[in-house]
Design a protein around this motif. Sequence first.
Motif, mmCIF file in Angstrom:
data_model
loop_
_atom_site.group_PDB
_atom_site.id
_atom_site.type_symbol
_atom_site.label_atom_id
_atom_site.label_comp_id
_atom_site.label_asym_id
_atom_site.label_seq_id
_atom_site.Cartn_x
_atom_site.Cartn_y
_atom_site.Cartn_z
ATOM 1 N N ALA A 52 0.544 5.688 -4.767
ATOM 2 C CA ALA A 52 0.056 6.981 -4.884
ATOM 3 C C ALA A 52 -1.264 6.640 -4.117
ATOM 4 O O ALA A 52 -2.027 4.876 -5.122
ATOM 5 N N ASP A 53 -2.192 7.227 -3.524
ATOM 6 C CA ASP A 53 -3.826 7.066 -3.216
ATOM 7 C C ASP A 53 -4.570 7.157 -4.781
ATOM 8 O O ASP A 53 -5.398 6.208 -4.414
ATOM 9 N N ASP A 54 -4.357 7.733 -5.041
ATOM 10 C CA ASP A 54 -4.881 7.894 -6.901
ATOM 11 C C ASP A 54 -3.822 6.986 -7.682
ATOM 12 O O ASP A 54 -4.327 7.370 -9.345
ATOM 13 N N TRP A 55 -3.075 5.863 -7.570
ATOM 14 C CA TRP A 55 -2.837 4.946 -8.128
ATOM 15 C C TRP A 55 -3.799 4.050 -9.560
ATOM 16 O O TRP A 55 -4.905 4.068 -8.664
ATOM 17 N N ALA A 69 1.081 -1.043 -0.277
ATOM 18 C CA ALA A 69 0.168 0.057 0.083
ATOM 19 C C ALA A 69 0.277 1.176 -0.160
ATOM 20 O O ALA A 69 0.397 2.108 -0.227
ATOM 21 N N PRO A 70 1.634 1.427 0.636
ATOM 22 C CA PRO A 70 2.349 2.603 1.334
ATOM 23 C C PRO A 70 3.432 2.501 -0.941
ATOM 24 O O PRO A 70 3.874 4.002 -0.434
ATOM 25 N N GLN A 97 6.910 6.939 -4.608
ATOM 26 C CA GLN A 97 5.328 5.937 -4.738
ATOM 27 C C GLN A 97 4.931 6.096 -6.469
ATOM 28 O O GLN A 97 5.130 6.678 -7.247
ATOM 29 N N HIS A 115 -8.359 0.607 -9.735
ATOM 30 C CA HIS A 115 -7.755 1.412 -9.129
ATOM 31 C C HIS A 115 -7.211 0.541 -7.493
ATOM 32 O O HIS A 115 -7.351 -0.455 -7.095
ATOM 33 N N LYS A 116 -6.222 1.997 -6.540
ATOM 34 C CA LYS A 116 -5.538 1.233 -5.580
ATOM 35 C C LYS A 116 -5.920 0.117 -4.572
ATOM 36 O O LYS A 116 -5.485 -0.660 -4.336
ATOM 37 N N ALA A 117 -7.219 0.682 -4.303
ATOM 38 C CA ALA A 117 -8.509 0.020 -2.631
ATOM 39 C C ALA A 117 -8.948 -1.937 -3.096
ATOM 40 O O ALA A 117 -8.445 -2.760 -2.708
#
Length: 138
Positions: free
Chosen positions: A43-46, A39-40, A124, A57-59
């Motif tokens: 990027a949150d918007d990966w 996860a780290p 990231q 998307h990441k999640a």
Amino acid sequence: MLLLLLVPAWAWAQTPAALEQADAAWNQLRLHGDAKALAPLLADDWLLTHSDGRVQHKADYLQELATRQRRNTRIDNEDVQVRLHGDTAVITGTSVQAAVSDGKPWQGRFRFTRVWLLRDGQWQMLASHSSRLAETAP
């Protein structure tokens, strides 16, 4: 005589070796299905664009790894090239992969492009894209 040089963490993070280490961690963590450690690095918007054009998307990707809906069994990279442009980097190469997704095994050779950004002294990944290579006849 041994000469030790102390390099600040922020300066070391800007080296190609640090980026190559982050990219290698991306592959190893996927092989082990370690979504928490992965996860780290993202990027949150990966955004991941799969070879079939599907976007993830990441999640969603991390959940797929954590629940083992997707289990990578092989990831070997070849012809890897790293290009640094300030705090942004592009890594390209060929990846030979095998996995099981939703209970179905698959394998193939893919060309990949990954975009990385140096943020707060850590690399990231912002985006990853792969294209399946046509199989060659024996």
